[in-house]
Design an enzyme around this catalytic site. Structure first.
Site, PDB file in Angstrom:
ATOM      1  N   LYS A  86      30.431  52.102  41.874  1.00  0.00           N
ATOM      2  CA  LYS A  86      29.032  51.580  42.428  1.00  0.00           C
ATOM      3  C   LYS A  86      27.968  52.479  42.211  1.00  0.00           C
ATOM      4  O   LYS A  86      27.993  53.574  42.807  1.00  0.00           O
ATOM      5  CB  LYS A  86      29.368  51.085  43.768  1.00  0.00           C
ATOM      6  CG  LYS A  86      28.233  50.273  44.439  1.00  0.00           C
ATOM      7  CD  LYS A  86      28.645  49.618  45.692  1.00  0.00           C
ATOM      8  CE  LYS A  86      28.025  50.578  46.549  1.00  0.00           C
ATOM      9  NZ  LYS A  86      27.592  50.100  48.047  1.00  0.00           N
ATOM     10  N   LYS A 111      23.538  55.045  46.887  1.00  0.00           N
ATOM     11  CA  LYS A 111      22.234  56.350  47.485  1.00  0.00           C
ATOM     12  C   LYS A 111      23.239  57.499  47.589  1.00  0.00           C
ATOM     13  O   LYS A 111      22.486  58.430  47.627  1.00  0.00           O
ATOM     14  CB  LYS A 111      21.983  55.399  48.759  1.00  0.00           C
ATOM     15  CG  LYS A 111      21.281  54.394  48.932  1.00  0.00           C
ATOM     16  CD  LYS A 111      21.381  53.749  50.462  1.00  0.00           C
ATOM     17  CE  LYS A 111      20.232  52.445  50.707  1.00  0.00           C
ATOM     18  NZ  LYS A 111      20.415  52.122  52.001  1.00  0.00           N
ATOM     19  N   LYS A 129      33.919  55.084  54.180  1.00  0.00           N
ATOM     20  CA  LYS A 129      32.906  55.895  54.743  1.00  0.00           C
ATOM     21  C   LYS A 129      33.666  57.041  55.727  1.00  0.00           C
ATOM     22  O   LYS A 129      32.907  57.965  55.949  1.00  0.00           O
ATOM     23  CB  LYS A 129      31.814  55.235  55.425  1.00  0.00           C
ATOM     24  CG  LYS A 129      30.995  54.392  54.451  1.00  0.00           C
ATOM     25  CD  LYS A 129      29.650  53.915  54.627  1.00  0.00           C
ATOM     26  CE  LYS A 129      28.934  53.338  53.621  1.00  0.00           C
ATOM     27  NZ  LYS A 129      27.705  52.986  53.848  1.00  0.00           N
TER      28      LYS A 129
HETATM   29  N1  AQP Z   1      25.138  49.142  43.254  1.00  0.00           N
HETATM   30  C1  AQP Z   1      24.876  47.806  43.958  1.00  0.00           C
HETATM   31  N2  AQP Z   1      24.835  46.845  43.336  1.00  0.00           N
HETATM   32  C2  AQP Z   1      24.401  45.566  43.668  1.00  0.00           C
HETATM   33  N3  AQP Z   1      24.102  45.385  45.105  1.00  0.00           N
HETATM   34  C3  AQP Z   1      24.085  46.641  45.767  1.00  0.00           C
HETATM   35  N4  AQP Z   1      23.800  47.102  47.229  1.00  0.00           N
HETATM   36  C4  AQP Z   1      24.155  48.154  47.331  1.00  0.00           C
HETATM   37  N5  AQP Z   1      24.440  48.964  46.057  1.00  0.00           N
HETATM   38  C5  AQP Z   1      24.558  47.946  45.534  1.00  0.00           C
HETATM   39  C6  AQP Z   1      23.320  45.791  48.103  1.00  0.00           C
HETATM   40  O1  AQP Z   1      22.028  46.234  48.583  1.00  0.00           O
HETATM   41  C7  AQP Z   1      22.176  45.817  49.767  1.00  0.00           C
HETATM   42  C8  AQP Z   1      21.844  47.128  50.904  1.00  0.00           C
HETATM   43  O2  AQP Z   1      22.869  47.590  51.087  1.00  0.00           O
HETATM   44  P1  AQP Z   1      22.948  48.831  52.399  1.00  0.00           P
HETATM   45  O3  AQP Z   1      21.802  48.695  53.044  1.00  0.00           O
HETATM   46  O4  AQP Z   1      24.131  48.559  52.895  1.00  0.00           O
HETATM   47  O5  AQP Z   1      23.057  49.846  51.047  1.00  0.00           O
HETATM   48  P2  AQP Z   1      23.895  51.053  50.996  1.00  0.00           P
HETATM   49  O6  AQP Z   1      25.324  50.213  51.002  1.00  0.00           O
HETATM   50  O7  AQP Z   1      23.857  51.979  52.291  1.00  0.00           O
HETATM   51  O8  AQP Z   1      23.732  51.338  49.713  1.00  0.00           O
HETATM   52  P3  AQP Z   1      24.662  52.149  49.001  1.00  0.00           P
HETATM   53  O9  AQP Z   1      24.023  52.690  47.755  1.00  0.00           O
HETATM   54  O10 AQP Z   1      26.008  51.295  48.591  1.00  0.00           O
HETATM   55  O11 AQP Z   1      24.982  53.385  50.061  1.00  0.00           O
HETATM   56  P4  AQP Z   1      26.048  54.070  50.294  1.00  0.00           P
HETATM   57  O12 AQP Z   1      25.813  55.244  49.335  1.00  0.00           O
HETATM   58  O13 AQP Z   1      25.975  54.622  51.814  1.00  0.00           O
HETATM   59  O14 AQP Z   1      27.435  53.445  49.682  1.00  0.00           O
HETATM   60  C9  AQP Z   1      23.220  44.936  50.098  1.00  0.00           C
HETATM   61  O15 AQP Z   1      22.995  43.913  49.959  1.00  0.00           O
HETATM   62  C10 AQP Z   1      24.191  45.584  49.113  1.00  0.00           C
HETATM   63  O16 AQP Z   1      25.246  44.704  48.855  1.00  0.00           O
END
Ligand code: AQP
Length: 348
Positions: free
Chosen positions: A210, A213, A127
Site C-alpha cells: 500500500k 505515509k 503497527k
Molecule cells: N494507499 C491508500 N490507498 C487508498 N486509500 C488510502 N488511505 C490510506 N492509504 C491509502 C485512506 O486514507 C484515509 C486516512 O487514513 P489514515 O489517517 O488512517 O492514514 P494512514 O493509515 O495513517 O495512512 P497510511 O499512509 O496508511 O499510514 P501508515 O503509513 O501509518 O500506514 C483512510 O480512509 C484510509 O483508508
C-alpha cells in the site's frame, strides 16, 4: 460516492443519511489519502449529503508524535481537506480532541467491545509488530475510539480506503452489541463506502504494498505537498514491467505495478479502469507515464499550491477548526447524553 447513500434502506431506515470520516494528522498526506479519502469526501459533500470530517489527532498519538509536529500536521491536514475541495461552510471540519464527546463515547465502547475482537485487528498486529507488549494501550483500543468517532454522530456511511474495512466491521459489531445489550435501536449499523478505482493505491516502488505515509522511501508516494516537477519525476521513475498496456483489463492480472498506474489514471480522470485500457491499449509505459504525469500534475499541483497558501494563515485555520468543533458538538452532545441515559448514568 454511489447513490447507495441516498437509497440505503434497512437497517438504517430511521436514520438521516450522514457521512463521517477522519484522517490522522501524521504528515506526508499522499495520493492514496487523496484518492481513497479526500476526493471522495468532497464528492459526498457536493452531492448534498450531510458530511462531517475530522483530523483524528487522538488516533495519531497512539504512536509517539512530537508535539510541535502534531500541531503543524493538524493544520496542514486541515489545509489539505480544504484544498482538496472540502468546504468548511458546507461540511463540518474539525479536530477530534476539540470535541470531548469522542473520548467519552469511546469509554462506553471500550466496555462493549470484547478483547477477542480487538486481538483480531490486523492493523494493530501490523503497527505493533513483533513487540506488541510494548505497544500503547491506545493503539490496541484504537478501533473502539474509531467506532465512537462515527457513532457519536449516528453516521450512516463512512467513505474510507480498503485498509479500514476491518475497523468498520468492528464499528458495526459494537453498534449491534450495544443495541442488543440495552434492548434499544439507538445506533445505526454504519455502512463502509469503499468504492471507485483507487480504494487501495499501491507504492510506486512495490506494487504489492500500500502507498503509505510511513514508507521510508519518498519515491514510493506522491505527497500532496509535492510540486509539479516532483510529481512528474516520481511517476516517470515508478516501477513498471516491460510489457505494453494490454487491450483488456484481464491482461493486468499479475501485473500489480501496471494495474496501480491504470487505477490511478482512472481515479484522477473520473473514468473506470476499463475505459483507461480502451483508450491506451498497446501503449508502452514510455508513452503512458507522461500522459499520467500530465494528468496528475493538472489535478494535484493546484492542491499543493492551495495548501501552501492556506498554511500562511494559521489563525484562519484555527478559526475554521474552532467553528467546526462547535458545530460537531451540537450533534454529538445530545447523542452522548442519550447514550448515558440508556446506560443508566445519572445526569442532574
Ligand atoms: N494507499 C491508500 N490507498 C487508498 N486509500 C488510502 N488511505 C490510506 N492509504 C491509502 C485512506 O486514507 C484515509 C486516512 O487514513 P489514515 O489517517 O488512517 O492514514 P494512514 O493509515 O495513517 O495512512 P497510511 O499512509 O496508511 O499510514 P501508515 O503509513 O501509518 O500506514 C483512510 O480512509 C484510509 O483508508
Amino acid at each position: 460516492m454511489s447513490d447507495a447513500v441516498q437509497t440505503q434502506s434497512n437497517p438504517n431506515a430511521g436514520f438521516t443519511p450522514r457521512v463521517f470520516s477522519g484522517i490522522q494528522p501524521t504528515g506526508n498526506l499522499h495520493l492514496g489519502n487523496y484518492l481513497g479519502a479526500l476526493k471522495r469526501f468532497a464528492d459526498a459533500q457536493n452531492k448534498g449529503i450531510e458530511s462531517i470530517y475530522c483530523m483524528v489527532d487522538l488516533h495519531a498519538i497512539t504512536v509517539w508524535q512530537d508535539p510541535a509536529d502534531l500541531a503543524r500536521a493538524t493544520r496542514e491536514l486541515c489545509a489539505g481537506f480544504i484544498a482538496a475541495g472540502v468546504d468548511p461552510e458546507k461540511s463540518i471540519l474539525f479536530n477530534q480532541s476539540q470535541v470531548p464527546e469522542h473520548t467519552q463515547m469511546a469509554w462506553i465502547f471500550n466496555c462493549v467491545a470484547r478483547m477477542g475482537w480487538m486481538q483480531r485487528m490486523t492493523q494493530f498486529k501490523d503497527k505493533a509488530g513483533k513487540n506488541a507488549q510494548n505497544a500503547s494501550l491506545g493503539l490496541f483500543a484504537y478501533p473502539a475510539l474509531m467506532a465512537a468517532d462515527i457513532l457519536v454522530y449516528h453516521a450512516t456511511h463512512v467513505p474510507v480506503g480498503e485498509d479500514q474495512k476491518q475497523h468498520l466491521e468492528l464499528t458495526r459489531d459494537i453498534a449491534i452489541k450495544f443495541n442488543h445489550d440495552y434492548g434499544v435501536d439507538f445506533f445505526p449499523i454504519t455502512e463502509p463506502v469503499i468504492e471507485g478505482a483507487a480504494t487501495r493505491v499501491m507504492s510506486f516502488r512495490d506494487g504489492t504494498k500500500k502507498m503509505s505515509k510511513s514508507d521510508p522511501s519518498d519515491m514510493s508516494r506522491i505527497n500532496l505537498t509535492d510540486d509539479a516537477d516532483a510529481i512528474a519525476k516520481k511517476i516517470r521513475k515508478a516501477k513498471t514491467d516491460p510489457e505494453p498496456l494490454p487491450d483488456s483489463i484481464e491482461g493486468l492480472e499479475d501485473r500489480p505495478e501496471a494495474r496501480n498506474l491504470v487505477n490511478i489514471y482512472a481515479a484522477l480522470a473520473d473514468l473506470t479502469p476499463e475505459q483507461v485500457i480502451a483508450e491506451h491499449a498497446g501503449q508502452q509505459f514510455g508513452t503512458f507515464k507522461p500522459s499520467l504525469a500530465d494528468l496528475a500534475v493538472a489535478k494535484l499541483a493546484p492542491i499543493s499550491t492551495e495548501m501552501s497558501r492556506l498554511m500562511q494563515d494559521q489563525g484562519e485555520i484555527d478559526n475554521i477548526l474552532r467553528r467546526g468543533s462547535d458545530r460537531a458538538r451540537n450533534i454529538a452532545t445530545p447523542i452522548l447524553q442519550k447514550t448515558y441515559d440508556i446506560a443508566g448514568m445519572i445526569r442532574s
